[in-house]
Design a protein around this motif. Structure first.
Motif, short mmCIF file in Angstrom:
data_model
loop_
_atom_site.label_atom_id
_atom_site.label_comp_id
_atom_site.label_asym_id
_atom_site.label_seq_id
_atom_site.Cartn_x
_atom_site.Cartn_y
_atom_site.Cartn_z
N LEU A 144 0.82 -1.21 0.00
CA LEU A 144 0.00 0.00 0.00
C LEU A 144 0.86 1.26 0.00
CD1 LEU A 144 -2.68 1.51 0.27
CD2 LEU A 144 -2.53 1.18 2.76
N PHE A 145 1.88 1.32 0.86
CA PHE A 145 2.68 2.53 0.94
C PHE A 145 3.66 2.65 -0.22
CE2 PHE A 145 0.85 2.57 5.11
CZ PHE A 145 0.71 3.92 5.38
N HIS A 146 4.03 1.54 -0.83
CA HIS A 146 4.77 1.56 -2.09
C HIS A 146 3.92 2.26 -3.15
CE1 HIS A 146 6.86 0.36 -5.66
NE2 HIS A 146 6.17 -0.74 -5.90
N ALA A 147 2.63 1.94 -3.20
CA ALA A 147 1.71 2.56 -4.15
C ALA A 147 1.54 4.06 -3.86
CB ALA A 147 0.37 1.86 -4.12
N VAL A 148 1.41 4.40 -2.59
CA VAL A 148 1.24 5.81 -2.21
C VAL A 148 2.45 6.63 -2.62
CG1 VAL A 148 1.09 7.40 -0.25
CG2 VAL A 148 -0.35 5.35 -0.30
N PHE A 149 3.64 6.10 -2.35
CA PHE A 149 4.85 6.84 -2.68
C PHE A 149 4.98 7.04 -4.19
CE2 PHE A 149 9.37 7.26 -3.66
CZ PHE A 149 9.72 8.29 -2.80
N MET A 150 4.73 5.98 -4.97
CA MET A 150 4.85 6.11 -6.42
C MET A 150 3.81 7.07 -6.97
SD MET A 150 7.44 4.82 -7.79
CE MET A 150 6.84 5.36 -9.39
N ILE A 184 10.60 12.72 2.89
CA ILE A 184 10.76 13.91 2.04
C ILE A 184 12.03 13.80 1.19
CG2 ILE A 184 11.20 16.39 2.06
CD1 ILE A 184 9.47 16.53 4.59
N ALA A 185 13.11 13.37 1.83
CA ALA A 185 14.38 13.22 1.10
C ALA A 185 14.26 12.19 -0.01
CB ALA A 185 15.49 12.83 2.08
N ALA A 186 13.59 11.08 0.29
CA ALA A 186 13.41 10.02 -0.71
C ALA A 186 12.61 10.53 -1.90
CB ALA A 186 12.71 8.83 -0.07
N LEU A 187 11.61 11.35 -1.63
CA LEU A 187 10.79 11.88 -2.72
C LEU A 187 11.62 12.74 -3.65
CD1 LEU A 187 7.88 12.02 -3.79
CD2 LEU A 187 7.53 14.03 -2.36
N SER A 188 12.52 13.56 -3.09
CA SER A 188 13.34 14.44 -3.91
C SER A 188 14.26 13.65 -4.84
CB SER A 188 14.16 15.39 -3.04
OG SER A 188 15.18 14.69 -2.34
N SER A 189 14.74 12.50 -4.39
CA SER A 189 15.61 11.68 -5.23
C SER A 189 14.81 10.85 -6.24
CB SER A 189 16.46 10.74 -4.38
OG SER A 189 17.40 11.46 -3.63
N ALA A 190 13.66 10.35 -5.81
CA ALA A 190 12.85 9.50 -6.69
C ALA A 190 12.37 10.27 -7.92
CB ALA A 190 11.67 8.93 -5.92
N ILE A 191 12.02 11.54 -7.73
CA ILE A 191 11.56 12.31 -8.88
C ILE A 191 12.68 12.51 -9.90
CG2 ILE A 191 9.70 13.46 -7.62
CD1 ILE A 191 11.42 15.89 -7.29
N SER A 192 13.93 12.57 -9.43
CA SER A 192 15.04 12.73 -10.37
C SER A 192 15.25 11.46 -11.18
CB SER A 192 16.32 13.11 -9.63
OG SER A 192 16.79 12.04 -8.83
N ILE A 193 15.03 10.29 -10.58
CA ILE A 193 15.20 9.04 -11.30
C ILE A 193 14.10 8.86 -12.33
CG2 ILE A 193 15.34 6.53 -11.08
CD1 ILE A 193 16.37 6.92 -8.24
#
Length: 431
Positions: free
Chosen positions: A123-129, A294-303
């Motif tokens: 569920l939280f994998h889906a939320v993050f993506m 928050i930090a993970a989100l900033s990196s994931a958007i770059s990938i």
């Protein structure tokens, strides 16, 4: 700044001997990471294209497939990166609703088992993506730029606050000694393990070897000083990781937990145990886990931007459908990680020890030996010749970087093969 700095760096540092790893990592970042980031910068700014298109414009023949390696690497990394980021979101919610009132590491370990696999993890994998897709679909200027402008100052402020609190713990002196005092005897005896770990960590946290910096550099103007920009990125990125060590290790020592034990679960098990036993631990826990999310989100958007930019540039797909389609594909690839953590090791060891290092090696060969004049002129654009800086950089890329990264790649492949024939084979046999 993301999971590479905050989730991965502490447990890799703990697993590889504390100060012995830290000194190796810092040397690798300064001597290899800085010149390597310039390799991607010159390609991106010169072509103004995504990694696949950039390599195709500059190279020919077999080199054209190098861009596809970046696409594959980005897919693999983001698939499990999103799952781990989802864990941090879940731990934030746990702190808000239930707190971290756990009796000790055993109970914290049981909680991690619940969060890391199964329906919660999915569920939280889906939320993050979904969050990542939404930001990317909004466009570079509206989504990524605005998001990062808000997130980066918040990350720095929260980290400094937690580091200041960790300094007051009774165990902080012992923790700092372990973290900052390298055992050179241990380093000499374990260099074959420490070197590839430092290389993989450096490439992971600097987003090298997967085309991220090529993509971002494609948006830079010709008047930008690439060396100065690279210096800022490398310095701040590394500084964040070092500060995280000042946060995590005092908490580990205060909880009586062996640094680096537990692999991917270490930061969760140790810190929830620590937060449960210190004044204000619930609030600190919520702040810490939210900060990492928050930090993970900033990196994931770059990938994801690397993958989306390919569909936009090469196939003419609009940003919104490209973001949704690729985001869903990444989500599906990450689903096995939510079922069993053996898949996290399978993906991470492949990406960190092999794919990222291979991509950086091939890029160094490409820039150093195939397009050296183009690369040198592009580096010096905006900064001047500076007494032959471009020529010196080219020779560093051609020989020292290639040799060190080639050794790291070999050791990483050996480690991955050992995993496939060892841990993974045992897991499959048990099924």
């Amino acid at each position: 700044m993301g999971l590479g700095n905050i989730w991965r760096f502490p447990f890799i540092t703990g697993q590889e001997g504390g100060g012995a790893f830290l000194v190796t990592y810092l040397l690798f970042v300064a001597l290899i990471g800085f010149p390597a980031i310039l390799v991607e910068f010159v390609i991106g700014r010169y072509t103004n294209l995504n990694p696949v298109g950039a390599i195709r414009e500059l190279g020919s023949g077999a080199w054209n497939y190098l861009g596809w390696l970046f696409v594959v690497t980005g897919f693999v990394i983001l698939s499990y990166y999103s799952v781990v980021a989802g864990w941090f979101l879940r731990y934030t919610l746990i702190g808000v609703t239930d707190g971290y009132a756990l009796a000790g590491p055993e109970e914290a370990g049981a909680l991690f088992g619940t969060v890391s696999t199964g329906l919660d993890s999915l569920l939280f994998h889906a939320v993050f993506m979904a969050l990542v897709i939404g930001i990317i679909a909004a466009g570079v200027r509206k989504g990524i730029e605005i998001g990062v402008k808000v997130m980066v100052p918040a990350i720095i402020a929260l980290l400094l606050g937690l580091a200041a609190y960790a300094f007051t713990l009774d165990a902080s002196t012992a923790a700092y000694s372990y973290y900052l005092s390298p055992d050179f005897g241990y380093l000499a005896a374990n260099w074959a393990s420490i070197l590839p770990a430092a290389a993989g960590q450096a490439f992971f946290t600097l987003s090298l070897g997967m085309g991220v910096m090529i993509t971002y550099a494609s948006y830079l103007g010709e008047d930008r000083n690439l060396a100065a920009d690279a210096g800022v990125i490398v310095t701040l990125d590394t500084l964040i990781a070092v500060i995280v060590g000042f946060v995590v290790f005092p908490f580990l020592f205060a909880a009586g937990i062996e640094p680096g034990s537990g692999g991917a679960s270490a930061i969760f098990v140790s810190l929830t145990s620590a937060f449960a036993g210190i004044p204000g631990g619930r609030i600190l826990g919520v702040v810490f886990f939210a900060m990492v999310g928050i930090a993970a989100l900033s990196s994931a958007i770059s990938i994801l931007e690397v993958l989306v930019s390919y569909l936009i540039d090469e196939l003419g797909v609009a940003r919104v459908p490209a973001s949704v389609a690729l985001g869903v594909a990444v989500f599906l690839l990450g689903v096995p990680v939510t079922i069993d953590l053996i898949f996290l090791d399978l993906y991470d060891k492949l990406a960190d020890g092999v794919l990222l290092v291979l991509g950086s090696l091939l890029l160094a060969l490409f820039v150093g030996w195939v397009i050296p004049e183009i690369a040198r002129e592009e580096l010096e654009r905006g900064i001047g010749a500076l007494g032959g800086l471009g020529d010196a950089w080219i020779w560093i890329v051609r020989i020292p970087i290639v040799i060190v990264v080639l050794i790291s790649l070999y050791l990483g492949i050996v480690d991955y093969v050992d995993f496939l024939t060892g841990d993974l084979a045992e897991w499959l046999a048990a099924r």
